[in-house]
Design an enzyme around this catalytic site. Sequence first.
Site, PDB file in Angstrom:
ATOM      1  N   ARG A  86     -25.615  -2.182   6.919  1.00  0.00           N
ATOM      2  CA  ARG A  86     -25.278  -3.589   6.765  1.00  0.00           C
ATOM      3  C   ARG A  86     -25.829  -4.464   7.894  1.00  0.00           C
ATOM      4  O   ARG A  86     -26.004  -5.657   7.739  1.00  0.00           O
ATOM      5  CB  ARG A  86     -23.753  -3.751   6.818  1.00  0.00           C
ATOM      6  CG  ARG A  86     -23.014  -3.415   5.585  1.00  0.00           C
ATOM      7  CD  ARG A  86     -22.871  -4.659   4.738  1.00  0.00           C
ATOM      8  NE  ARG A  86     -22.486  -4.308   3.391  1.00  0.00           N
ATOM      9  CZ  ARG A  86     -21.256  -4.429   2.913  1.00  0.00           C
ATOM     10  NH1 ARG A  86     -20.291  -4.887   3.679  1.00  0.00           N
ATOM     11  NH2 ARG A  86     -21.008  -4.115   1.673  1.00  0.00           N
TER      12      ARG A  86
ATOM     13  N   LYS B  28       0.853  -1.188   0.000  1.00  0.00           N
ATOM     14  CA  LYS B  28       0.000   0.000   0.000  1.00  0.00           C
ATOM     15  C   LYS B  28       0.892   1.243   0.000  1.00  0.00           C
ATOM     16  O   LYS B  28       1.875   1.303   0.738  1.00  0.00           O
ATOM     17  CB  LYS B  28      -0.900  -0.038   1.239  1.00  0.00           C
ATOM     18  CG  LYS B  28      -2.147   0.804   1.112  1.00  0.00           C
ATOM     19  CD  LYS B  28      -3.197   0.411   2.133  1.00  0.00           C
ATOM     20  CE  LYS B  28      -4.362   1.367   2.074  1.00  0.00           C
ATOM     21  NZ  LYS B  28      -5.483   0.960   2.912  1.00  0.00           N
TER      22      LYS B  28
ATOM     23  N   GLU C 268     -19.645  -5.484  10.062  1.00  0.00           N
ATOM     24  CA  GLU C 268     -20.613  -4.709  10.847  1.00  0.00           C
ATOM     25  C   GLU C 268     -21.669  -5.600  11.488  1.00  0.00           C
ATOM     26  O   GLU C 268     -22.072  -5.373  12.639  1.00  0.00           O
ATOM     27  CB  GLU C 268     -21.284  -3.652   9.951  1.00  0.00           C
ATOM     28  CG  GLU C 268     -20.363  -2.487   9.556  1.00  0.00           C
ATOM     29  CD  GLU C 268     -19.400  -2.806   8.430  1.00  0.00           C
ATOM     30  OE1 GLU C 268     -19.538  -3.878   7.794  1.00  0.00           O
ATOM     31  OE2 GLU C 268     -18.492  -1.991   8.165  1.00  0.00           O
TER      32      GLU C 268
END
Length: 639
Positions: free
Chosen positions: A406, A288, A378
């Site tokens: 969600r 990243k 979630e």
Amino acid sequence: MLIKPGKLLAKIDGSGDIKKLDQKQLVQLSEELRQYIIDVVSVYGGHFGASLGVVELTVALHRVFETPEDMLVWDVGHQAYGHKILTGRRDVFHTNRLYKGISGFPKRSESKYDTFGVGHASTSISAALGMAEAARYKKEDNRHHIAVIGDGALTGGIAFEAMNNAGVSNSNLLIILNDNCMSIDPNVGALRDYLTDITTSPTYNKLKDEIWNILGKVSKFGPNAQEIAAKFEHSVKSFLLKQSNFFESLNLRYFGPIDGHDVDHLTSVLSDLKDIPGPKLLHVITRKGKGFSEAEKDQTKWHAAPGKFDKITGEVFKKDSDTPQPPKYQDVFGHTLLELAEKNEKIMGITPAMPSGSSMNIMMKAMPDRTFDVGIAEQHAVTFSAGLATKGLVPFCNIYSTFMQRAYDQVIHDVCIQNLPVVFCLDRAGFAGADGPTHHGCYDIAYMRCLPNMIVSAPMNEMELRNLMYTAQLDRDGKAFTIRYPRGQGVMTDWRKPMEAIEIGKGRIINEGETLAILTIGHVGNYGIEVTKRLQDDGINPGHYDMRFVKPLDEDLLHHIFSKYSKIITVEDGSRAGGFGSAILEFMAENSYHAHVKILGIPDKVIEHGTQLELQKECGFDEEGIYEASMKMLEPVRG
Ligand SMILES: Cc1ncc(C[n+]2csc(CCOP(=O)(O)OP(=O)(O)O)c2C)c(N)n1
């Protein structure tokens, strides 16, 4: 400010142009693409590290596959800047995430290359599998379907549901696992450990390399390649790898891990995989922030650009301000949670993959055994919190309003029906701003207030947030407690005062007035203060009430208001349908009051991206909008 692309990049407007280049030029194209992302984001902002990490993968995918006929689905989509730039949006890329500019995420209405709208994590495999099954049904046998998913997004349950389904399908699906060991914060969970193991285990890699060497030659076997690959798999690979590989055990053929920054190798592997039918997964290792040293070093900070920055040194330019600034709501949440947890040993902190974003990391650092980053999960975060609550603990489950969507069934089924006192802190409620419609927290007031055993509140400032948090952790007889607050700064610089309990369901009178009443909920109440001043300058004295709670409503206060005023404006940064204003109308109808009520809030349509202020203005509930609505309401009725 005009930012010039490199000379190869300047000629690329789609996948066809990349195919015209020499293989040797792909390295240069990748460099130019990376530089262009750095140049533009350093000036205009946006997500950063993830797109830098997939530059070579993006070039290789568009080189090898026939996009947009082949379907390329990006998970989350914050890493798709390179994809956007290579597919016709280079010259408008400087408008990325700006009001009326292009979206920061793939979006179907923006380009035929954007096959699926994204923003929330873990959807790519399901979407690509759906497309692949559609292709199979329509006999579009040559179409490829590729889902690019990060190791962070792979922690989301829906990704597992999709792999479970894909493993028994015959569809032409390639899952690319972009493994950089990071979510926004370091990735968490057993799967992370597993991915590290298969990346580093010498025994596994030797076996895999041998298999890969043979499979790597498959494309050279000519027309019988598929048959040979299939035979080979049955005899060696599936037998051996199934013993040791998680993905293989789900019937997904597993390839890799390979270096995601070697564009040559990537193109050759992807070309080979084109010839292998059925569902398969390629494990790609990337870094990243690749190519920008500050972003490689502090990957969490540079997930998104932390402000405008020097594109050479990475120094972040500070905004000059002499006056002390109010803190962000999220920071007040983080510090207050720790302060409360120090006194109340029952408090636990739960975050689904957002420790930095929510500032839960403050408590996490001080009390690692009482805070849980559960991954991008979630649903699990809510039910896990419910489990903690059954044992008398006080879970503070912090989920962004948009991501809580969600976990709606879990809120109902696992928390409300069992009347458990879980505290839900819904961050980024209202407009999320530049992230746009996938991230706006528009619906929480409506979706929470219809639930039994649920308290719904919103603070107007930092001290109110602290007091609501204090109130929520006191011993209560059941009931979940929602506290919703927006992204960004509050209004107080002296917020570290002692906390006190608020009576649940009690609003505040900010100004007692005549003729017109302005009822607000949450941070937008601060506009109410300004509008009141302006109206007072015009010789009008409006009432202003910060209701604090959408549920239970302060009925005493409402009886007072409806007895006194015949003109009422309600203001919320949530959907007008079913929200705070609706609750006031219900009260009015149930109690047979008659008043002229105007509801200001988010209308029933998709609101795109922009600054929070631009979007509030568009929807007519910024300061000016409330002032104008007030003046209009006070106009004499024309006969
Ligand atoms: C449902 C959901 N929860 C949380 C987020 C916030 N979020 C955006 S990107 C991200 C990390 C994704 O990690 P990964 O898939 O590994 O991609 P990377 O950024 O590392 O390339 C998270 C948690 C989200 N977009 N969707």
